[in-house]
Design a protein around this motif. Structure first.
Motif, PDB file in Angstrom:
ATOM      1  N   GLY A  81      40.197   6.612 -27.206  1.00  0.00           N
ATOM      2  CA  GLY A  81      41.463   7.245 -26.839  1.00  0.00           C
ATOM      3  C   GLY A  81      41.569   8.680 -27.303  1.00  0.00           C
ATOM      4  O   GLY A  81      42.613   9.312 -27.123  1.00  0.00           O
ATOM      5  N   GLU A  82      40.485   9.221 -27.886  1.00  0.00           N
ATOM      6  CA  GLU A  82      40.456  10.593 -28.381  1.00  0.00           C
ATOM      7  C   GLU A  82      39.193  11.297 -27.868  1.00  0.00           C
ATOM      8  O   GLU A  82      38.258  10.661 -27.392  1.00  0.00           O
ATOM      9  N   PHE A  83      39.167  12.624 -28.050  1.00  0.00           N
ATOM     10  CA  PHE A  83      37.978  13.404 -27.716  1.00  0.00           C
ATOM     11  C   PHE A  83      37.995  14.701 -28.505  1.00  0.00           C
ATOM     12  O   PHE A  83      39.015  15.082 -29.094  1.00  0.00           O
ATOM     13  N   GLN A  84      36.870  15.372 -28.515  1.00  0.00           N
ATOM     14  CA  GLN A  84      36.777  16.728 -29.057  1.00  0.00           C
ATOM     15  C   GLN A  84      35.650  17.435 -28.322  1.00  0.00           C
ATOM     16  O   GLN A  84      34.493  17.044 -28.408  1.00  0.00           O
ATOM     17  N   ASN A  85      35.999  18.478 -27.564  1.00  0.00           N
ATOM     18  CA  ASN A  85      35.001  19.151 -26.740  1.00  0.00           C
ATOM     19  C   ASN A  85      34.432  20.410 -27.385  1.00  0.00           C
ATOM     20  O   ASN A  85      33.653  21.130 -26.770  1.00  0.00           O
ATOM     21  N   GLN A  86      34.804  20.658 -28.638  1.00  0.00           N
ATOM     22  CA  GLN A  86      34.278  21.805 -29.349  1.00  0.00           C
ATOM     23  C   GLN A  86      33.581  21.356 -30.630  1.00  0.00           C
ATOM     24  O   GLN A  86      33.833  20.265 -31.144  1.00  0.00           O
ATOM     25  N   ASP A  94      44.068  13.622 -28.737  1.00  0.00           N
ATOM     26  CA  ASP A  94      44.393  12.445 -27.928  1.00  0.00           C
ATOM     27  C   ASP A  94      44.119  12.725 -26.455  1.00  0.00           C
ATOM     28  O   ASP A  94      44.361  13.838 -25.960  1.00  0.00           O
ATOM     29  N   CYS A  95      43.638  11.718 -25.755  1.00  0.00           N
ATOM     30  CA  CYS A  95      43.511  11.833 -24.303  1.00  0.00           C
ATOM     31  C   CYS A  95      44.900  12.039 -23.695  1.00  0.00           C
ATOM     32  O   CYS A  95      45.877  11.413 -24.116  1.00  0.00           O
ATOM     33  N   ALA A  96      44.987  12.915 -22.722  1.00  0.00           N
ATOM     34  CA  ALA A  96      46.262  13.184 -22.063  1.00  0.00           C
ATOM     35  C   ALA A  96      46.673  11.994 -21.202  1.00  0.00           C
ATOM     36  O   ALA A  96      45.856  11.142 -20.850  1.00  0.00           O
ATOM     37  N   ALA A  97      47.943  11.940 -20.856  1.00  0.00           N
ATOM     38  CA  ALA A  97      48.433  10.898 -19.958  1.00  0.00           C
ATOM     39  C   ALA A  97      47.680  10.972 -18.639  1.00  0.00           C
ATOM     40  O   ALA A  97      47.428  12.054 -18.109  1.00  0.00           O
ATOM     41  N   GLY A  98      47.301   9.822 -18.111  1.00  0.00           N
ATOM     42  CA  GLY A  98      46.516   9.751 -16.887  1.00  0.00           C
ATOM     43  C   GLY A  98      45.022   9.674 -17.126  1.00  0.00           C
ATOM     44  O   GLY A  98      44.258   9.453 -16.200  1.00  0.00           O
ATOM     45  N   LEU A  99      44.615   9.874 -18.407  1.00  0.00           N
ATOM     46  CA  LEU A  99      43.207   9.822 -18.773  1.00  0.00           C
ATOM     47  C   LEU A  99      42.973   8.717 -19.795  1.00  0.00           C
ATOM     48  O   LEU A  99      43.916   8.172 -20.366  1.00  0.00           O
ATOM     49  N   THR A 119      49.544   6.408 -20.321  1.00  0.00           N
ATOM     50  CA  THR A 119      50.624   7.259 -20.846  1.00  0.00           C
ATOM     51  C   THR A 119      50.152   8.135 -21.993  1.00  0.00           C
ATOM     52  O   THR A 119      50.970   8.782 -22.634  1.00  0.00           O
ATOM     53  N   GLY A 120      48.844   8.172 -22.273  1.00  0.00           N
ATOM     54  CA  GLY A 120      48.315   9.052 -23.310  1.00  0.00           C
ATOM     55  C   GLY A 120      47.655   8.291 -24.441  1.00  0.00           C
ATOM     56  O   GLY A 120      48.058   7.174 -24.784  1.00  0.00           O
TER      57      GLY A 120
END
Length: 222
Positions: A81-86, A94-99, A119-120
C-alpha cells in the motif's frame, strides 16, 4: 542492559563499542563485527545506510527508506500500500486513491482495474458491489445503477442492464428488478415505475407479465 555502559571486563577502554558487550541493539547484517560506536550518534543521515565494507553511508534504494536516529543502520522496505520512487528517502508514500500495491519494496503503485476501486493506501483494490459498476481504471468509486436498471455481479466492468418487460425497479443501486404482480403488466424495458393494472375486461394470473389477457365475453364482470 538497556543502554550502553562501561564494561570493565569486555570494554576496558570504555569506548562503548556495540557488539563487544550485549548492551544495545546493532545491525548484524551491515555491522557483523560490531565496530560501529553505540549510543554516540547516528553515522548516516536519514535515507542512507551504513556499509562497513565501504566505511561510508550509501543511499537507500527506491522502494526503501530509513529514518534518522537510533542504532538501526539498515534501509527498510516500503510496506504494502506504499511506494517510494526516489533514492535516499526517510519514509514511504501511501498509494493514491484509485491505485494499489500488493507487494513490499516497490517504487510505484498500480491502477485498480475496471470493476474495482480504492480509497488510498490500498494493498488490494475493492470489487464493485452488486448494483454498481465501473468501466474505467484507477478510480475511487463505483457507479450506482439508475432506477430501471440492475447489476447482479460483483466487480462488474460493464454498464447496468435494463429491467426486462414485465419487470420494474424504482430504486437506484439495485442487483435485481422486481416482477410485476398478478393482475399487472409492464410492456416497456427499463421501467423505473410500478407496473400497470390490467384494464377492465382483462386479467393476468401470472407474475412478470408484459401484457394482460382478454377475458372471455361471458366472464366479463360488469
Amino acid at each position: 542492559m538497556d543502554s550502553c555502559a562501561d564494561d570493565a571486563e569486555n570494554d576496558a577502554d570504555s569506548d562503548d563499542v556495540c557488539g563487544d558487550v550485549d548492551c544495545c541493539p546493532y545491525d548484524a547484517e551491515n555491522d557483523p563485527d560490531g565496530d560501529l560506536l553505540c549510543g554516540t550518534h547516528d553515522p548516516c543521515d536519514a535515507g542512507f545506510r551504513y556499509v562497513v565494507a565501504l566505511a561510508s553511508c550509501v543511499e537507500c534504494d527506491a522502494g526503501q527508506y530509513r529514518g534518522a536516529g537510533g542504532n538501526d543502520y539498515s534501509c527498510h522496505a516500503c510496506n504494502e500500500g506504499e511506494f517510494q520512487n526516489q533514492t535516499a528517502q526517510s519514509d514511504c508514500v501511501d498509494c493514491a486513491a484509485g491505485l494499489f500495491q500488493a507487494q513490499t519494496n516497490q517504487s510505484a503503485c498500480g491502477p485498480c482495474l475496471a470493476g474495482q476501486y480504492s480509497t488510498g493506501a490500498a494493498s488490494v483494490c475493492t470489487l464493485c458491489e452488486r448494483g454498481r459498476f465501473q468501466t474505467g481504471e484507477a478510480t475511487t468509486v463505483c457507479v450506482a445503477c439508475d432506477p430501471g436498471e440492475f447489476q447482479a455481479d460483483r466487480g462488474s466492468d460493464s454498464s447496468c442492464t435494463l429491467c426486462a418487460e414485465g419487470e420494474f425497479q424504482t430504486d437506484a443501486d439495485q442487483s435485481e428488478c422486481e416482477p410485476c404482480a398478478e393482475g399487472q403488466y409492464q410492456q416497456d424495458t427499463g421501467s423505473d415505475s410500478s407496473c400497470v393494472e390490467c384494464s377492465r375486461g382483462q386479467f393476468q394470473n401470472e407474475t412478470g407479465a408484459s401484457q394482460c389477457r382478454e377475458c372471455a365475453l361471458s366472464l366479463i364482470h360488469i
